[in-house]
Design an enzyme around this catalytic site. Structure first.
Site, short mmCIF file in Angstrom:
data_model
loop_
_atom_site.label_atom_id
_atom_site.label_comp_id
_atom_site.label_asym_id
_atom_site.label_seq_id
_atom_site.Cartn_x
_atom_site.Cartn_y
_atom_site.Cartn_z
N ASN A 1 0.80 -1.23 0.00
CA ASN A 1 0.00 0.00 0.00
C ASN A 1 0.83 1.28 0.00
O ASN A 1 0.36 2.34 0.37
CB ASN A 1 -1.03 -0.04 1.13
CG ASN A 1 -0.39 -0.31 2.47
OD1 ASN A 1 0.81 -0.22 2.61
ND2 ASN A 1 -1.20 -0.62 3.47
N HIS B 1 3.13 4.29 4.75
CA HIS B 1 2.68 4.08 6.12
C HIS B 1 2.31 5.44 6.69
O HIS B 1 2.98 6.44 6.41
CB HIS B 1 3.78 3.46 6.99
CG HIS B 1 3.43 3.52 8.45
ND1 HIS B 1 2.56 2.62 9.03
CD2 HIS B 1 3.77 4.41 9.42
CE1 HIS B 1 2.40 2.94 10.29
NE2 HIS B 1 3.12 4.02 10.57
P1 TYD Z 1 -1.89 -2.18 9.95
O1 TYD Z 1 -0.96 -1.60 10.99
O2 TYD Z 1 -3.04 -3.02 10.42
O3 TYD Z 1 -2.51 -1.04 9.00
P2 TYD Z 1 -2.01 0.43 8.60
O4 TYD Z 1 -0.73 0.30 7.82
O5 TYD Z 1 -3.13 1.00 7.77
O6 TYD Z 1 -1.82 1.20 9.90
O7 TYD Z 1 -1.03 -3.09 8.96
C1 TYD Z 1 0.30 -2.79 8.66
C2 TYD Z 1 0.61 -3.23 7.26
O8 TYD Z 1 0.47 -4.65 7.13
C3 TYD Z 1 -0.32 -2.65 6.21
O9 TYD Z 1 0.05 -1.35 5.83
C4 TYD Z 1 -0.24 -3.67 5.11
C5 TYD Z 1 0.00 -4.99 5.83
N1 TYD Z 1 -1.25 -5.78 5.96
C6 TYD Z 1 -1.47 -6.81 5.06
O10 TYD Z 1 -0.68 -7.04 4.14
N2 TYD Z 1 -2.61 -7.57 5.18
C7 TYD Z 1 -3.52 -7.34 6.17
O11 TYD Z 1 -4.55 -8.06 6.24
C8 TYD Z 1 -3.29 -6.26 7.07
C9 TYD Z 1 -4.28 -5.96 8.18
C10 TYD Z 1 -2.14 -5.52 6.94
#
Ligand code: TYD
Length: 167
Positions: free
Chosen positions: A122, A125
């Protein structure tokens, strides 16, 4: 409320030459950049950053993603943005964790993808809440790398040199 947030442009963002696009999107918030650097991420650093996800099945893949192993691009761009509701504004423009659920006009919606193994690549962060922001900023930056004091510091002497550290 005035607050600060950690943003990382992850290795996929750097590999896809998205730095300029992402900074342009972030500048729409009119927040102030108070720290920025390009750094190599060790597995220890990645594990500390994502310590809350240790039990997840994708944890190993996630560490390989953040260190850059997965994209053969071993660097991230780390930044601290500061200003009115910085955490919320940056989370909004970053978009939902899952790029397919993220608004198509958000950074993750525009540039993210899900790998065939199911990992969310994605691109960025962004800290979720104030306590996360504090932990993450203190993990990624030393006090002297930020243009003003966001959290209390103290001075320690190491090797005859005085340095500021987080309390
Ligand atoms: P998280 O800390 O839950 O979300 P954010 O980055 O939005 O704060 O998750 C950390 C990273 O882990 C997220 O950016 C992408 C990865 N991730 C996955 O690949 N699959 C998943 O199901 C989740 C929840 C996260």
């Amino acid at each position: 409320m005035l607050n600060q947030t950690l943003i990382l442009i992850k290795p996929d963002g750097l590999k896809k030459s998205l730095t300029g696009n992402i900074l342009t999107r972030l500048s729409e918030t009119k927040l102030e950049i108070v720290a920025a650097k390009i750094i190599r991420v060790t597995p220890e650093m990645a594990e500390a950053h994502y310590c809350h996800l240790k039990e997840k099945t994708f944890f190993k893949e996630l560490i390989s993603y953040l260190t850059g192993e997965l994209h053969q691009r071993k660097k991230v761009m780390a930044m601290v943005y500061w200003g009115e509701d910085a955490i919320q504004k940056i989370r909004e423009i970053a978009g939902a964790t899952n790029p397919e659920e993220a608004s198509p006009t958000s950074i993750r919606g525009q540039f993210g993808r899900i790998t065939t193994k199911g990992l969310y690549e994605n691109v960025v962060h962004a800290s979720a809440i104030e306590s996360d922001a504090e932990r993450e900023i203190k993990l990624w930056f030393d006090p002297d790398e930020i243009i003003f004091d966001l959290y209390p510091t103290r001075i320690v002497t190491t090797g005859g040199r005085k340095v500021r550290v987080w309390i």
